[in-house]
Design an enzyme around this catalytic site. Sequence first.
Site, PDB file in Angstrom:
ATOM      1  N   GLY A  16       0.817  -1.216   0.000  1.00 20.43           N
ATOM      2  CA  GLY A  16       0.000   0.000   0.000  1.00 20.43           C
ATOM      3  C   GLY A  16       0.850   1.265   0.000  1.00 20.43           C
ATOM      4  N   MET A  18       1.250   3.458   2.401  1.00 21.90           N
ATOM      5  CA  MET A  18       2.063   3.564   3.618  1.00 21.90           C
ATOM      6  C   MET A  18       3.151   2.500   3.637  1.00 21.90           C
ATOM      7  SD  MET A  18       1.474   6.124   5.410  1.00 21.90           S
ATOM      8  CE  MET A  18       2.460   5.584   6.795  1.00 21.90           C
ATOM      9  N   GLY A 101      -1.056   1.235  12.665  1.00 19.35           N
ATOM     10  CA  GLY A 101      -1.540   2.521  12.142  1.00 19.35           C
ATOM     11  C   GLY A 101      -2.858   2.395  11.405  1.00 19.35           C
ATOM     12  N   THR A 102      -3.340   1.158  11.217  1.00 21.53           N
ATOM     13  CA  THR A 102      -4.592   0.941  10.478  1.00 21.53           C
ATOM     14  C   THR A 102      -5.740   1.666  11.164  1.00 21.53           C
ATOM     15  OG1 THR A 102      -3.811  -1.186   9.707  1.00 21.53           O
ATOM     16  CG2 THR A 102      -6.200  -0.862   9.679  1.00 21.53           C
ATOM     17  N   THR A 103      -6.578   2.333  10.376  1.00 23.17           N
ATOM     18  CA  THR A 103      -7.725   3.047  10.947  1.00 23.17           C
ATOM     19  C   THR A 103      -9.020   2.308  10.582  1.00 23.17           C
ATOM     20  OG1 THR A 103      -7.916   4.492   9.027  1.00 23.17           O
ATOM     21  CG2 THR A 103      -6.543   5.270  10.854  1.00 23.17           C
ATOM     22  N   HIS A 158      -9.148  14.421   3.153  1.00 27.31           N
ATOM     23  CA  HIS A 158      -8.215  13.375   2.734  1.00 27.31           C
ATOM     24  C   HIS A 158      -8.384  13.084   1.249  1.00 27.31           C
ATOM     25  CE1 HIS A 158      -7.776  12.525   7.063  1.00 27.31           C
ATOM     26  NE2 HIS A 158      -6.605  11.991   6.723  1.00 27.31           N
ATOM     27  N   HIS A 159      -7.420  12.377   0.697  1.00 23.28           N
ATOM     28  CA  HIS A 159      -7.438  11.978  -0.717  1.00 23.28           C
ATOM     29  C   HIS A 159      -8.665  11.120  -1.057  1.00 23.28           C
ATOM     30  CE1 HIS A 159      -6.118   7.984   0.628  1.00 23.28           C
ATOM     31  NE2 HIS A 159      -5.351   8.658   1.482  1.00 23.28           N
ATOM     32  N   LYS A 162      -9.353   7.313   0.251  1.00 23.24           N
ATOM     33  CA  LYS A 162      -9.538   6.921   1.655  1.00 23.24           C
ATOM     34  C   LYS A 162     -10.922   6.296   1.825  1.00 23.24           C
ATOM     35  CE  LYS A 162      -9.044   8.463   6.404  1.00 23.24           C
ATOM     36  NZ  LYS A 162      -8.271   7.289   6.774  1.00 23.24           N
ATOM     37  N   GLY A 168      -9.635   8.414  11.408  1.00 24.02           N
ATOM     38  CA  GLY A 168      -9.274   7.995  12.767  1.00 24.02           C
ATOM     39  C   GLY A 168      -8.731   9.168  13.567  1.00 24.02           C
ATOM     40  N   THR A 169      -7.996  10.051  12.908  1.00 27.60           N
ATOM     41  CA  THR A 169      -7.432  11.212  13.606  1.00 27.60           C
ATOM     42  C   THR A 169      -8.534  12.169  14.044  1.00 27.60           C
ATOM     43  OG1 THR A 169      -5.413  11.017  12.341  1.00 27.60           O
ATOM     44  CG2 THR A 169      -5.836  13.155  13.355  1.00 27.60           C
TER      45      THR A 169
HETATM   46  N1  LIG Z   1      -1.908   6.060  11.652  1.00 27.34           N
HETATM   47  C1  LIG Z   1      -1.442   6.848  10.671  1.00 27.34           C
HETATM   48  O1  LIG Z   1      -0.594   7.751  10.897  1.00 27.34           O
HETATM   49  C2  LIG Z   1      -1.904   6.598   9.268  1.00 27.34           C
HETATM   50  C3  LIG Z   1      -1.420   7.357   8.187  1.00 27.34           C
HETATM   51  C4  LIG Z   1      -1.826   7.018   6.888  1.00 27.34           C
HETATM   52  C5  LIG Z   1      -2.697   5.942   6.690  1.00 27.34           C
HETATM   53  N2  LIG Z   1      -3.165   5.256   7.771  1.00 27.34           N
HETATM   54  C6  LIG Z   1      -4.036   4.083   7.633  1.00 27.34           C
HETATM   55  O2  LIG Z   1      -3.213   2.996   7.229  1.00 27.34           O
HETATM   56  C7  LIG Z   1      -4.013   2.078   6.461  1.00 27.34           C
HETATM   57  C8  LIG Z   1      -3.326   1.817   5.115  1.00 27.34           C
HETATM   58  O3  LIG Z   1      -3.295   3.041   4.377  1.00 27.34           O
HETATM   59  P1  LIG Z   1      -2.748   3.075   2.866  1.00 27.34           P
HETATM   60  O4  LIG Z   1      -3.001   4.439   2.386  1.00 27.34           O
HETATM   61  O5  LIG Z   1      -1.361   2.532   2.821  1.00 27.34           O
HETATM   62  O6  LIG Z   1      -3.774   2.033   2.179  1.00 27.34           O
HETATM   63  P2  LIG Z   1      -3.622   1.224   0.806  1.00 27.34           P
HETATM   64  O7  LIG Z   1      -2.708   1.962  -0.124  1.00 27.34           O
HETATM   65  O8  LIG Z   1      -4.998   0.890   0.378  1.00 27.34           O
HETATM   66  O9  LIG Z   1      -2.867  -0.138   1.241  1.00 27.34           O
HETATM   67  C9  LIG Z   1      -3.488  -1.145   1.990  1.00 27.34           C
HETATM   68  C10 LIG Z   1      -2.534  -2.314   2.156  1.00 27.34           C
HETATM   69  O10 LIG Z   1      -3.186  -3.341   2.926  1.00 27.34           O
HETATM   70  C11 LIG Z   1      -3.309  -4.536   2.145  1.00 27.34           C
HETATM   71  N3  LIG Z   1      -4.636  -5.128   2.397  1.00 27.34           N
HETATM   72  C12 LIG Z   1      -5.803  -4.468   2.568  1.00 27.34           C
HETATM   73  N4  LIG Z   1      -6.814  -5.347   2.795  1.00 27.34           N
HETATM   74  C13 LIG Z   1      -6.250  -6.585   2.775  1.00 27.34           C
HETATM   75  C14 LIG Z   1      -6.760  -7.891   2.973  1.00 27.34           C
HETATM   76  N5  LIG Z   1      -8.059  -8.119   3.231  1.00 27.34           N
HETATM   77  N6  LIG Z   1      -5.900  -8.937   2.904  1.00 27.34           N
HETATM   78  C15 LIG Z   1      -4.605  -8.717   2.645  1.00 27.34           C
HETATM   79  N7  LIG Z   1      -4.058  -7.501   2.443  1.00 27.34           N
HETATM   80  C16 LIG Z   1      -4.876  -6.444   2.520  1.00 27.34           C
HETATM   81  C17 LIG Z   1      -3.163  -4.101   0.697  1.00 27.34           C
HETATM   82  O11 LIG Z   1      -2.693  -5.204  -0.056  1.00 27.34           O
HETATM   83  P3  LIG Z   1      -2.899  -5.292  -1.667  1.00 27.34           P
HETATM   84  O12 LIG Z   1      -2.061  -4.189  -2.254  1.00 27.34           O
HETATM   85  O13 LIG Z   1      -2.404  -6.643  -2.003  1.00 27.34           O
HETATM   86  O14 LIG Z   1      -4.381  -5.073  -1.892  1.00 27.34           O
HETATM   87  C18 LIG Z   1      -2.123  -2.986   0.851  1.00 27.34           C
HETATM   88  O15 LIG Z   1      -0.848  -3.558   1.012  1.00 27.34           O
HETATM   89  C19 LIG Z   1      -5.407   2.717   6.348  1.00 27.34           C
HETATM   90  O16 LIG Z   1      -6.215   2.204   7.378  1.00 27.34           O
HETATM   91  C20 LIG Z   1      -5.121   4.198   6.574  1.00 27.34           C
HETATM   92  O17 LIG Z   1      -6.250   4.900   7.058  1.00 27.34           O
HETATM   93  C21 LIG Z   1      -2.785   5.561   9.032  1.00 27.34           C
END
Ligand SMILES: NC(=O)c1ccc[n+]([C@@H]2O[C@H](COP(=O)([O-])OP(=O)(O)OC[C@H]3O[C@@H](n4cnc5c(N)ncnc54)[C@H](OP(=O)(O)O)[C@@H]3O)[C@@H](O)[C@H]2O)c1
Length: 270
Positions: A16, A18, A101-103, A158-159, A162, A168-169
């Site tokens: 993803g 992140m 960090g997952t929300t 957000h983009h 999302k 979550g924040t």
């Molecule tokens: N806490 C913080 O500071 C912060 C900051 C930014 C984002 N976040 C959160 O972090 C999370 C990820 O954000 P992102 O922007 O990186 O999202 P993203 O680009 O959609 O990436 C999601 C990742 O999770 C994998 N995934 C999702 N569902 C899955 C499933 N059922 N089984 C297996 N793999 C799965 C995806 O794999 P595939 O590519 O194989 O589909 C991908 O690697 C979100 O919840 C976001 O809100 C938190």
Amino acid sequence: MESRAQVRVVVSGATGRMGQALARLAAEEGSGIEIIGGVARASYESQWAGEIGYPVVEAADTCEWLLREAEVVVDFSSPQLFRTVVGRHAALLRGKGLVVGTTGLEEEDHRLLGDAARHSPVLPAANFSPGVNLLVELVQRAARALGPDYDAEIVEAHHRRKVDAPSGTALHLGEAVARGHGSALGEVRRDGRSGQAGERPRGQIGFHAVRGGDVVGDHRVLFLGERERLELAHSAGDRSVFADGALRAALWVHGRAPGLYSMRDLLGLG
Ligand SMILES: NC(=O)c1ccc[n+]([C@@H]2O[C@H](COP(=O)([O-])OP(=O)(O)OC[C@H]3O[C@@H](n4cnc5c(N)ncnc54)[C@H](OP(=O)(O)O)[C@@H]3O)[C@@H](O)[C@H]2O)c1
């Protein structure tokens, strides 16, 4: 000079936005982190995994060997993958650091974090940026000082990709307002308004989610009084600010006693 051992990290959500930002930062000299692999929806050929900075990417069903090798697991994925890694594979995570960090996590997911924290140092955060964590402190102080006569509204942007809203924040900021007011967020939360929304009750905390473009993450907390307005705001310029905070958290939890920690602990804001 003797080089320090690097902490072995597995990233859940490797492919993803992140996950890729984490790999880029970890690869920088002196990060102290060695990413030994990632978990995603499917296993990837090593050539493609290598292109995004991972020696190997495994699917949730085949990642057990990888989790065993990790010292710290960092999860930025989805509630579904979080449940697999932290729930189904809980026994494999015992004693290892866990950074989440997952929300969009639900009550049951928070219970999983609590269970994990009995055996591991666990640091979940809706936002890993230092600025946002300071903002949470400032918002709580402002809410306490101004009281519920100043209507609190939280606007986040957000983009367009999302999937959860409010962010979550934003919820974290709402909890800070509620703490400041001495109320329970669940009882005073109001998501958006439309139609005959009625007069705004005192003490309500409003949430408004804007989605579009490539906005990394903006949060604005408004305290609207009769004769004045206070606004406290934060803008993330680049998602590497979250990745940087999460890698700091990975180094921080490594070797720490089991327990549920927060960015407040890491940043010394407590
Ligand atoms: N806490 C913080 O500071 C912060 C900051 C930014 C984002 N976040 C959160 O972090 C999370 C990820 O954000 P992102 O922007 O990186 O999202 P993203 O680009 O959609 O990436 C999601 C990742 O999770 C994998 N995934 C999702 N569902 C899955 C499933 N059922 N089984 C297996 N793999 C799965 C995806 O794999 P595939 O590519 O194989 O589909 C991908 O690697 C979100 O919840 C976001 O809100 C938190």
